[in-house]
Design a protein around this motif. Structure first.
Motif, mmCIF file in Angstrom:
data_model
loop_
_atom_site.group_PDB
_atom_site.id
_atom_site.type_symbol
_atom_site.label_atom_id
_atom_site.label_comp_id
_atom_site.label_asym_id
_atom_site.label_seq_id
_atom_site.Cartn_x
_atom_site.Cartn_y
_atom_site.Cartn_z
ATOM 1 N N THR A 24 62.723 25.053 33.441
ATOM 2 C CA THR A 24 62.628 23.629 33.755
ATOM 3 C C THR A 24 61.179 23.162 33.780
ATOM 4 O O THR A 24 60.875 22.063 33.338
ATOM 5 N N MET A 25 60.272 23.965 34.283
ATOM 6 C CA MET A 25 58.864 23.582 34.408
ATOM 7 C C MET A 25 58.072 23.783 33.124
ATOM 8 O O MET A 25 56.997 23.208 32.975
ATOM 9 N N LEU A 26 58.564 24.581 32.186
ATOM 10 C CA LEU A 26 57.840 24.894 30.966
ATOM 11 C C LEU A 26 57.466 23.657 30.144
ATOM 12 O O LEU A 26 56.303 23.540 29.730
ATOM 13 N N PRO A 27 58.346 22.697 29.896
ATOM 14 C CA PRO A 27 57.929 21.507 29.138
ATOM 15 C C PRO A 27 56.829 20.710 29.824
ATOM 16 O O PRO A 27 55.918 20.204 29.168
ATOM 17 N N LEU A 28 56.883 20.619 31.146
ATOM 18 C CA LEU A 28 55.856 19.902 31.885
ATOM 19 C C LEU A 28 54.503 20.593 31.753
ATOM 20 O O LEU A 28 53.477 19.941 31.530
ATOM 21 N N VAL A 29 54.491 21.903 31.861
ATOM 22 C CA VAL A 29 53.249 22.669 31.723
ATOM 23 C C VAL A 29 52.709 22.544 30.299
ATOM 24 O O VAL A 29 51.505 22.342 30.092
ATOM 25 N N LEU A 30 53.566 22.635 29.309
ATOM 26 C CA LEU A 30 53.133 22.494 27.917
ATOM 27 C C LEU A 30 52.570 21.106 27.644
ATOM 28 O O LEU A 30 51.577 20.966 26.918
ATOM 29 N N MET A 31 53.175 20.069 28.211
ATOM 30 C CA MET A 31 52.658 18.714 28.026
ATOM 31 C C MET A 31 51.266 18.577 28.631
ATOM 32 O O MET A 31 50.383 17.948 28.044
ATOM 33 N N PHE A 32 51.035 19.165 29.797
ATOM 34 C CA PHE A 32 49.716 19.099 30.416
ATOM 35 C C PHE A 32 48.674 19.835 29.580
ATOM 36 O O PHE A 32 47.556 19.350 29.408
ATOM 37 N N VAL A 33 49.033 20.988 29.040
ATOM 38 C CA VAL A 33 48.092 21.750 28.210
ATOM 39 C C VAL A 33 47.726 20.962 26.957
ATOM 40 O O VAL A 33 46.547 20.855 26.592
ATOM 41 N N VAL A 34 48.709 20.370 26.315
ATOM 42 C CA VAL A 34 48.442 19.562 25.117
ATOM 43 C C VAL A 34 47.591 18.355 25.482
ATOM 44 O O VAL A 34 46.635 18.026 24.782
ATOM 45 N N LEU A 35 47.902 17.684 26.577
ATOM 46 C CA LEU A 35 47.130 16.532 27.033
ATOM 47 C C LEU A 35 45.684 16.920 27.298
ATOM 48 O O LEU A 35 44.764 16.183 26.946
ATOM 49 N N TYR A 36 45.468 18.074 27.902
ATOM 50 C CA TYR A 36 44.115 18.529 28.184
ATOM 51 C C TYR A 36 43.316 18.712 26.900
ATOM 52 O O TYR A 36 42.195 18.234 26.779
ATOM 53 N N PHE A 37 43.882 19.404 25.910
ATOM 54 C CA PHE A 37 43.145 19.683 24.682
ATOM 55 C C PHE A 37 43.027 18.480 23.759
ATOM 56 O O PHE A 37 42.091 18.390 22.965
ATOM 57 N N VAL A 38 43.943 17.524 23.852
ATOM 58 C CA VAL A 38 43.908 16.371 22.955
ATOM 59 C C VAL A 38 43.102 15.211 23.544
ATOM 60 O O VAL A 38 42.411 14.508 22.811
ATOM 61 N N MET A 39 43.159 15.021 24.866
ATOM 62 C CA MET A 39 42.512 13.848 25.454
ATOM 63 C C MET A 39 41.378 14.168 26.419
ATOM 64 O O MET A 39 40.296 13.600 26.305
ATOM 65 N N ILE A 40 41.603 15.022 27.364
ATOM 66 C CA ILE A 40 40.636 15.219 28.444
ATOM 67 C C ILE A 40 39.394 15.961 27.961
ATOM 68 O O ILE A 40 38.260 15.537 28.207
ATOM 69 N N ARG A 41 39.565 17.055 27.267
ATOM 70 C CA ARG A 41 38.432 17.868 26.830
ATOM 71 C C ARG A 41 37.505 17.120 25.866
ATOM 72 O O ARG A 41 36.280 17.142 26.050
ATOM 73 N N PRO A 42 38.032 16.429 24.832
ATOM 74 C CA PRO A 42 37.127 15.670 23.950
ATOM 75 C C PRO A 42 36.381 14.549 24.688
ATOM 76 O O PRO A 42 35.212 14.293 24.390
ATOM 77 N N GLN A 43 37.031 13.902 25.645
ATOM 78 C CA GLN A 43 36.366 12.839 26.399
ATOM 79 C C GLN A 43 35.225 13.404 27.239
ATOM 80 O O GLN A 43 34.158 12.801 27.325
ATOM 81 N N MET A 44 35.422 14.549 27.844
ATOM 82 C CA MET A 44 34.360 15.175 28.630
ATOM 83 C C MET A 44 33.188 15.568 27.731
ATOM 84 O O MET A 44 32.027 15.409 28.112
ATOM 85 N N LYS A 45 33.482 16.055 26.542
ATOM 86 C CA LYS A 45 32.432 16.432 25.593
ATOM 87 C C LYS A 45 31.632 15.200 25.176
ATOM 88 O O LYS A 45 30.403 15.234 25.105
ATOM 89 N N ARG A 46 32.328 14.085 24.917
ATOM 90 C CA ARG A 46 31.668 12.844 24.522
ATOM 91 C C ARG A 46 30.767 12.328 25.633
ATOM 92 O O ARG A 46 29.649 11.870 25.377
ATOM 93 N N GLN A 47 31.223 12.403 26.891
ATOM 94 C CA GLN A 47 30.415 11.965 28.018
ATOM 95 C C GLN A 47 29.158 12.820 28.165
ATOM 96 O O GLN A 47 28.077 12.308 28.445
ATOM 97 N N LYS A 48 29.288 14.110 27.959
ATOM 98 C CA LYS A 48 28.150 15.020 28.059
ATOM 99 C C LYS A 48 27.120 14.711 26.978
ATOM 100 O O LYS A 48 25.913 14.668 27.250
ATOM 101 N N GLU A 49 27.575 14.462 25.746
ATOM 102 C CA GLU A 49 26.663 14.126 24.655
ATOM 103 C C GLU A 49 25.964 12.796 24.906
ATOM 104 O O GLU A 49 24.770 12.649 24.639
ATOM 105 N N HIS A 50 26.694 11.805 25.437
ATOM 106 C CA HIS A 50 26.103 10.493 25.719
ATOM 107 C C HIS A 50 25.037 10.607 26.810
ATOM 108 O O HIS A 50 23.969 10.004 26.702
#
Length: 108
Positions: A24-50
């Motif tokens: 039951t929890m596996l889809p939720l965990v997978l969605m968070f992992v995908v969200l992290y690599f698609v949205m959160i990590r690139p945004q943090m990298k962009r902020q660091k470069e700026h």
């Protein structure tokens, strides 16, 4: 009078074992992992470069602001820059409003 009576049904019995919780929890965990690599990590990298770009700005650099104004940095403060946009015309802008540092000789 208008609302009919509602009767509760018995819930089906849950299967024994902890595997159902994991499945039951596996889809939720997978969605968070995908969200992290698609949205959160690139945004943090962009902020660091700026942030690194903002700290590296020096007098004489040609910059573009958030509003699209191009100019040359004439004076610098802790949190503000004076950008010369034309001869004798200076604008005072916040450091964080600088979007891009242009190569030397781009702005004339």
């Amino acid at each position: 009078m208008f609302i009919s009576e509602a009767f509760a049904q018995a819930a089906p019995a849950a299967p024994a074992g902890g595997e159902s919780t994991l499945i039951t929890m596996l889809p939720l965990v997978l969605m968070f992992v995908v969200l992290y690599f698609v949205m959160i990590r690139p945004q943090m990298k962009r902020q660091k470069e700026h942030k690194a770009m903002i700290e590296a700005i020096a007098k004489g650099d040609e910059v573009v602001t958030v509003g699209g104004v191009l100019g040359k940095v004439s004076r610098m403060g802790d949190s503000y820059l004076h950008v010369e946009v034309a001869t004798g015309v200076e604008l005072q802008v916040q450091r964080t409003s600088v979007v891009q540092v242009l190569p030397k000789g781009t702005f004339r």
